[in-house]
Design an enzyme around this catalytic site. Structure first.
Site, PDB file in Angstrom:
ATOM      1  N   GLY A 219       0.646  -1.137   0.176  1.00 32.20           N
ATOM      2  CA  GLY A 219      -0.149   0.186   0.063  1.00 32.20           C
ATOM      3  C   GLY A 219       0.895   1.353  -0.155  1.00 32.20           C
ATOM      4  O   GLY A 219       1.906   1.154   0.099  1.00 32.20           O
ATOM      5  N   ILE A 221       1.255   3.859   2.294  1.00 28.79           N
ATOM      6  CA  ILE A 221       2.221   3.939   3.548  1.00 28.79           C
ATOM      7  C   ILE A 221       3.372   3.149   3.467  1.00 28.79           C
ATOM      8  O   ILE A 221       4.497   3.420   3.598  1.00 28.79           O
ATOM      9  CB  ILE A 221       1.361   3.762   4.848  1.00 28.79           C
ATOM     10  CG1 ILE A 221       0.183   5.023   4.767  1.00 28.79           C
ATOM     11  CG2 ILE A 221       2.190   3.883   6.043  1.00 28.79           C
ATOM     12  CD1 ILE A 221      -0.765   4.508   6.107  1.00 28.79           C
ATOM     13  N   GLU A 240       7.650 -10.648   3.859  1.00 20.58           N
ATOM     14  CA  GLU A 240       6.727 -11.436   3.177  1.00 20.58           C
ATOM     15  C   GLU A 240       6.716 -11.279   1.747  1.00 20.58           C
ATOM     16  O   GLU A 240       7.185 -11.961   0.800  1.00 20.58           O
ATOM     17  CB  GLU A 240       5.258 -11.457   3.833  1.00 20.58           C
ATOM     18  CG  GLU A 240       4.245 -12.194   3.331  1.00 20.58           C
ATOM     19  CD  GLU A 240       2.687 -12.048   3.716  1.00 20.58           C
ATOM     20  OE1 GLU A 240       2.781 -12.540   5.073  1.00 20.58           O
ATOM     21  OE2 GLU A 240       1.936 -11.268   3.347  1.00 20.58           O
TER      22      GLU A 240
END
Length: 442
Positions: A219, A221, A240
């Site tokens: 995303g 952020i 991940e």
């Protein structure tokens, strides 16, 4: 003497692959860009001859007819470890056969195996090399583990897919059939960070030191965090999802992995998803490795890196620190994914830290007036039916554009005070009143 099947005999067409599916089968597909586009885009064509086929997915990116069109829901059910926007759209359009498998992503395949046997694994891979090996390319979140346990393995092999290393290689002898394809690798565009993203990113970047090992979620952020780290030195990557933002840090010489306790000099992930530039970067790049998500995302493994930092996003936080990252009330938005895996693992690490990020407010439509109104995302209690993705027992730091609330080890009273301080100013008095009204504080 058993007959040896040549690699050439393993190649079949999409229609031949579809003919192998029967009613009641449980199919597992690759995550994100590792899903087999050609087979899935034609799956609906066998709807008239099959019933109750379960397709287990994770962040599906291809708008395939079998689940986007509700008329096929008697033939195909979709169980997913992580919802995508396409799944939310399909549900809105009337597909009632879609459901979430609650999970910590590193245990997704392991726990699913106790409940359902995989009949067919379908994914993607590179073309076989001269030794007969192929690379699973974009994901090893659960793919190799499921592939080994499935009754039947069908892979779409594609010359355009990057060859990646780690634990990604399998021999064609372990594959039942291959469908040769030639489509471009699915691109997941980067979200351009906005002003709020960069404000939050700067708060976090100020808490990251040279030599720290980082995990970033997905995303605007996390992208802003990556962009705010360009003045750091010798960062490590144990994550991940490997993103374009992380690639930029490596290309700039910021992330070297030299200070990591293990996999020194290697950039470690479970799956990769991003831009064409990202795929070109990981192709034949020995510094980038992907291992089984059961290992990579294990909190016990993550904790072995000193100074591990986890950065993820959430949808809503209550005043005690419970994080609802996967649903808006009872409406599923995504899933827990690896949020708990990485947040807990980072805090187990020596000098590790975990950040949960969100904007202080969002705009929603008032059900009475129909007008859009601003509401706080820091709330006295979560919306009814909300899934708690990160428990208040596991939360460390919560970040909005108004600052950082350090919650680790704090009492509920202290949490209320600290979270209200990073809420939007116009909601702070109301939050305090509500906290007292419902008895969180006195």
């Amino acid at each position: 003497m058993a007959k040896v099947i040549s690699t050439k005999d393993k190649y079949i067409t999409v229609d031949e692959a579809l003919s192998l599916i029967k009613s009641g089968d449980v199919i597992v597909t690759g995550l994100g860009g590792a899903e087999p586009k050609e087979i899935l885009n034609n799956l609906h064509k066998i709807a008239d001859r099959v019933r109750d086929v379960t397709v287990t997915t994770c962040l599906p990116l291809e708008p395939a007819e079998y689940f986007m069109n509700p008329e096929y829901q008697n033939s195909f059910k979709m169980d997913s470890w992580f919802y995508s926007g396409l799944m939310r759209k399909a549900i809105k359009n009337g597909n009632k056969s879609i459901t979430l498998i609650p999970n910590h992503l590193h245990e997704s395949a392991y726990k699913r195996g106790f409940h359902k046997k995989t009949n067919i694994y379908m994914g993607t891979a590179t073309l076989p090399d001269k030794h007969g090996y192929i690379s699973l390319s974009l994901s090893n979140m659960y793919e190799k583990r499921v592939l080994k346990e499935a009754d039947l393995v069908i892979l779409e092999v594609n010359k355009n897919f990057p060859r990646t290393f780690g634990d990604m290689e399998i021999h064609v002898s372990d594959v039942d059939y291959m469908v040769e394809t030639d489509y471009e690798v699915p691109v997941y565009p980067d979200l351009e960070p906005n002003e709020k993203d960069f404000t939050i990113g700067k708060y976090i970047a100020d808490r990251i030191n040279d030599g720290d090992c980082i995990q970033l979620g997905i995303g605007g952020i996390p992208n802003a965090v990556a962009a705010s780290l360009m003045d750091k030195k010798d960062l490590g990557v144990h994550t991940e999802m490997f993103s374009t933002g992380m690639m930029n840090l490596i290309k700039a010489g910021v992330a070297t992995g030299k200070k990591k306790n293990f996999n020194n000099g290697k950039h470690v992930a479970c799956f990769a998803l991003g831009t064409k530039e990202l795929y070109d970067f990981i192709d034949d790049n020995p510094s980038f490795v992907m291992f089984d998500g059961y290992w990579t995302n294990s909190p016990a493994v993550i904790a072995q890196n000193d100074n591990q930092v986890s950065i993820n996003t959430t949808l809503e936080v209550d005043l005690t620190g419970q994080c609802a990252s996967e649903s808006l009330g009872s409406s599923i938005f995504s899933a827990t994914g690896g949020q708990t895996d990485t947040a807990v693992g980072a805090q187990m690490s020596k000098n590790g830290r975990s950040f949960i990020t969100l904007y202080s407010t969002t705009m929603v439509r008032n059900k009475v007036t129909g007008e859009k109104e601003e509401i706080s995302k820091i709330v006295p209690f979560l919306k009814p039916g909300a899934g708690v993705s990160l428990s208040r027992n596991d939360v460390d730091m919560v970040v909005t554009e108004y600052g950082i609330a350090e919650l680790k080890g704090t009492s509920i009273t202290e949490r209320v005070e600290r979270l209200i301080k990073i809420a939007h100013p116009k909601f702070r008095e109301e939050l305090l009143r509500e906290a007292k009204k419902i008895g969180i504080i006195y």
